[in-house]
Design an enzyme around this catalytic site. Structure first.
Site, PDB file in Angstrom:
ATOM      1  N   HIS A   1      25.305 124.098 117.591  1.00  0.00           N
ATOM      2  CA  HIS A   1      26.335 123.804 118.584  1.00  0.00           C
ATOM      3  C   HIS A   1      25.924 122.658 119.499  1.00  0.00           C
ATOM      4  CE1 HIS A   1      27.925 128.121 118.097  1.00  0.00           C
ATOM      5  NE2 HIS A   1      28.319 127.315 117.152  1.00  0.00           N
TER       6      HIS A   1
ATOM      7  N   CYS B   1      36.951 109.950  99.264  1.00  0.00           N
ATOM      8  CA  CYS B   1      36.515 110.317 100.616  1.00  0.00           C
ATOM      9  C   CYS B   1      35.082 110.855 100.671  1.00  0.00           C
ATOM     10  CB  CYS B   1      37.487 111.336 101.222  1.00  0.00           C
ATOM     11  SG  CYS B   1      37.666 112.828 100.245  1.00  0.00           S
TER      12      CYS B   1
HETATM   13  C1  PEP Z   1      33.236 115.528  98.708  1.00  0.00           C
HETATM   14  O1  PEP Z   1      32.874 116.485  98.040  1.00  0.00           O
HETATM   15  O2  PEP Z   1      33.036 114.349  98.377  1.00  0.00           O
HETATM   16  C2  PEP Z   1      33.939 115.725  99.985  1.00  0.00           C
HETATM   17  C3  PEP Z   1      34.450 114.703 100.624  1.00  0.00           C
HETATM   18  O3  PEP Z   1      34.024 116.971 100.464  1.00  0.00           O
HETATM   19  P1  PEP Z   1      32.809 117.731 101.195  1.00  0.00           P
HETATM   20  O4  PEP Z   1      31.746 116.692 101.459  1.00  0.00           O
HETATM   21  O5  PEP Z   1      33.383 118.323 102.408  1.00  0.00           O
HETATM   22  O6  PEP Z   1      32.411 118.730 100.163  1.00  0.00           O
END
Ligand code: PEP
Ligand code: MG
Length: 763
Positions: free
Chosen positions: A377, A690
């Site tokens: 936290h 992403c």
């Molecule tokens: C991924 O797996 O690339 C992703 C963006 O999700 P996380 O990192 O939250 O698993």
């Protein structure tokens, strides 16, 4: 343990012995004597009063081993000559687990470690308690008897209380041999390596966060008065938490609030208060009772392997510390603000989020914690306050003094204590260079991410907490490409209900302004366990019951989240992203849940979103071979390269030994990523990526070369990636890259670097 008289009916039979031991200990400590003779006297006294044939003190050395420092009953020649490795034997086990060990037949216990030099073979029963201070194990106190017997609860209690007193004695530096190793020399500088918790570099001066109040008065003769003191202090504690919760900048919904709500829950925990009151009834002062309850709970919680409990333990530690400070009449943990240096770098073993918020933020530059990790936290709050923070910096406390110059490098995780002039100059340059670079990135903020040949690349940010959302405006990104909703669930002490979730998502959408937000449904389970959701331990959590699998099996959770999101985006578009989809059937099932919620909303004529766009994360390799079935079913897709690559390479993303072993810029994964881009184009579906690779300029460049036109990354990466895009000719790269991949074996990173250099691309 025998009762040695005493007629106070309120006290348990052990009280008089406890009193006698405490009084004798105090007398021994008051006598002019050296540390070793004091320890010798202490073990003699305890052995006598507990009718034990042996009493020994083992102290922890810097390497974690335990050294026999004093004994009554064992061979005296073994003192300073008997060492137990970390975790070795019953003594080592007591130190590792920080719990009492009570063994009627120690000799036959599988963990027993026989040491011939001690001549202890004739003793059967064995009781060991950790010598704890502020949650740290300083050593182990043991008693042994020849007769096999289990020691009574009273014996354990007496020995534990004795260990508490001993702990105070030990940290006062009265015993030679502690902290004498050369690495603790104050005349020289040191570098301690930890784990970055935030970003940035801080040059400043040490302020030791002194949360602990040293408890010196342990026994009381007036339990009623102590109970009243405790009750009054607990009331004040509750009021102080409420006060922090009502502070202007924290009163809005957000994760700070969830963290503080967890404190509030603890402060109102009746079990905690009951345990403290019971300790008072047994003759302790209110302060000693707080410490005892804390040590007991700590011992219980440390047996849990779940990181959630360790975080809750920190909450409890912080509350106990606050309570002790209230009892001592100094509720705040630090000196008056005007005594804090303007470049304060706080150093603490652990620190609670509320304690950090007690400091004047304008004077804080850095934070170094001995044992807090990235999920803690306080790390979340440090990040929000924008201070350079490093956690898991083992050994930092022993090496610093108040006012020492210090440098915190939250990029590498290095902490330079009393740095040399050269190091200060180098870091001064680094900090200035960083500031210049950031100024340049800020200047790019309002420029669209357009390649030299006029191709617009969408740059989005990844977020997961409300406090991340302001980065959207600061970075000039096009939207939030991935909102990891599970983070709110992970910082909460209890399952966020419909109303709470709705408020949170509404706040996110409002904060994002007109920019789009892609909400990912809960990606929990596996290693992201929520303690309020019962889940079985799994051998391979990354391959286990998690994300959409859990969502479809426990539709209540998914339904509530979808309902909250539909409500929160009334009048707007809702972009929903499903994690860990492995088979197209899962998309159909999730869509059915969403449609049902939409119908319900319409039936109630409640306002809902203008449109729901459903997307899927491509992060399980099986989907690569079902893209033609998947893409027509969805409105958009986003590649989760973190997971996709861990499954692709069969290399655990969290295991440092294998995580970076295979290069994403190798032919095989690049071919897979190219295949996704081609399929998305064929089906005319928006595509994004992403994972972490999107935030690294050279990897982002490769993605653009593969045809990706939208990427989502950590906010700090937006500047560097945009700078790369502005200097890139995408069409030219797209002409070169496919052939480079086609003919490649293994990594083409070096080729890509050369390409960037030859073409003036800023990577
Ligand atoms: C991924 O797996 O690339 C992703 C963006 O999700 P996380 O990192 O939250 O698993
Ligand atoms: Mg993922």
């Amino acid at each position: 343990m025998q009762n040695r008289g005493g007629d106070n009916p309120r006290l348990s039979p052990s009280e008089p012995a406890l009193r006698i031991i405490l009084r004798r200990l105090r007398e021994i400590m008051a006598e002019p004597s050296d540390g070793q003779s004091r320890l010798d006297k202490i073990v003699r006294q305890i052995a006598g009063l507990m009718v034990a044939e042996v009493c020994s003190i083992y102290l922890k050395r810097q390497d974690g081993s335990l050294e026999l420092f004093a004994t009554e009953g064992l061979n005296p020649a073994a003192v300073h000559n008997t060492f137990m490795r970390r975790g070795e034997g019953l003594v080592g086990r007591c130190a590792e687990l920080a719990v009492p060990i009570n063994e009627p037949d120690a000799q036959n216990h599988p963990a027993f470690s026989y040491r011939p030099e001690t001549s202890e073979e004739i003793y059967h029963s064995f009781l060991a308690v950790p010598i704890l201070r502020g949650g740290d194990v300083l050593g182990v106190l043991t008693v042994q008897n020849k007769m096999p017997k289990e020691y009574s609860d009273e014996d354990v209690e007496v020995l534990q209380t004795t260990a508490m007193v001993l702990a105070e004695h030990l940290v006062s530096g009265a015993v030679a041999g502690a902290n004498a190793a050369p690495e603790f020399n104050r005349a020289v500088g040191h570098v301690v390596r930890g784990q970055p918790l935030s970003e940035g570099i801080a040059l400043g001066h040490v302020v030791l966060h002194q949360s602990r109040v040293v408890v010196t008065e342990l026994d009381s003769k007036d339990p009623e008065a102590e109970t009243l003191r405790l009750e009054a202090a607990v009331e004040e504690l509750k009021a102080s938490i409420d006060e922090i919760l009502e502070q202007g900048d924290l009163s809005a919904a957000g994760e700070h609030r969830d963290v503080l709500e967890a404190y509030r829950m603890f402060a109102h925990d009746r079990g905690w208060l009951r345990r403290m009151k019971e300790a008072i009834k047994r003759g302790m002062t209110a302060e000693a009772a707080v410490e005892r309850a804390q040590n007991d709970t700590r011992a219980r919680m440390l047996r849990q392997t779940d990181s959630y409990w360790h975080e809750r333990l920190r909450d409890l530690d912080e509350l106990s510390d606050r309570l002790l400070r209230i009892l001592a009449g100094r509720p705040r943990a630090h000196a008056a603000t005007d005594k804090l240096p303007h470049d304060t770098v706080l150093i603490a073993r652990t620190m609670g989020a509320a304690d950090l918020l007690d400091y004047d933020r304008s004077r804080l530059r850095g934070l170094v914690l001995e044992d807090s990790g990235g999920q803690s936290h306080v790390a979340i709050v440090a990040k929000a306050l924008g201070i350079a923070a490093v956690g898991n910096a083992r050994g930092v406390m022993e090496r610093v003094d108040q006012g020492n110059p210090i440098i915190v490098d939250a990029e590498t995780g290095e902490v330079h204590i009393r740095p040399s002039g050269e190091v200060i100059t180098a870091y001064g340059d680094k900090a200035r260079f960083r500031a210049r670079r950031h100024r340049r990135y800020r200047e790019l903020r309002d420029r669209p991410a357009m390649t030299k040949d006029g191709q617009r690349i969408e740059i989005h940010i990844n977020a997961g907490l409300l406090m991340d959302v302001p980065h959207l405006a600061e970075s000039g990104a096009d939207g939030i490409g991935l909102y990891r909703t599970e983070l709110q669930f992970m910082v909460s002490a209890t399952l966020p209900r419909l109303e709470q979730q709705t408020q949170m998502y509404r706040a996110v959408v409002a904060e994002a302004g007109h920019k789009p937000v892609v909400f990912r449904t809960l990606d929990v389970g596996g290693d992201k366990a929520l303690p309020y959701l019962r889940q079985q331990e799994e051998e391979n959590p990354a391959l286990g019951w998690r994300a959409i699998r859990l969502g479809l099996d426990r539709p209540g959770l998914l339904r509530t989240q979808v309902r909250a999101l539909l409500r929160a985006t009334a009048g707007l578009e809702l972009r929903l992203l499903l994690p860990m989809v492995t088979a197209v059937g899962e998309v159909d099932m999730a869509r059915a849940v969403i449609n049902r919620e939409l119908e319900l909303l319409q039936r109630r004529t409640a306002p809902g979103p203008t449109r729901v766009l459903l997307g899927v994360m491509i992060e399980v390799p099986s989907l690569l071979y079902e893209l033609d079935a998947l893409l027509p079913r969805v409105d958009f897709v986003s590649v989760g390269s973190n997971d996709l690559l861990q499954y692709f390479f069969a290399a655990d993303r969290n295991n440092p030994r294998v995580a970076g072993r295979y290069d994403v810029l190798s032919a095989a994964p690049l071919r897979a990523l190219a295949g996704i881009a081609e399929a998305a184009k064929r089906h005319d579906r928006p595509l994004s990526l992403c994972g972490e690779m999107a935030g690294r300029p050279i990897e982002a460049m490769a993605l653009i070369g593969l045809g990706y036109r939208s990427i989502s990354m950590a906010p700090a990466s937006v500047g560097p990636v945009k700078s790369m895009i502005l200097s890139l000719d995408a069409a030219e790269l797209q002409r070169w890259l496919p052939e480079a991949i086609r003919t490649a074996e293994g990594s083409i990173r070096a080729q890509l670097k050369r390409y960037a250099e030859d073409h003036g691309v800023e990577i």
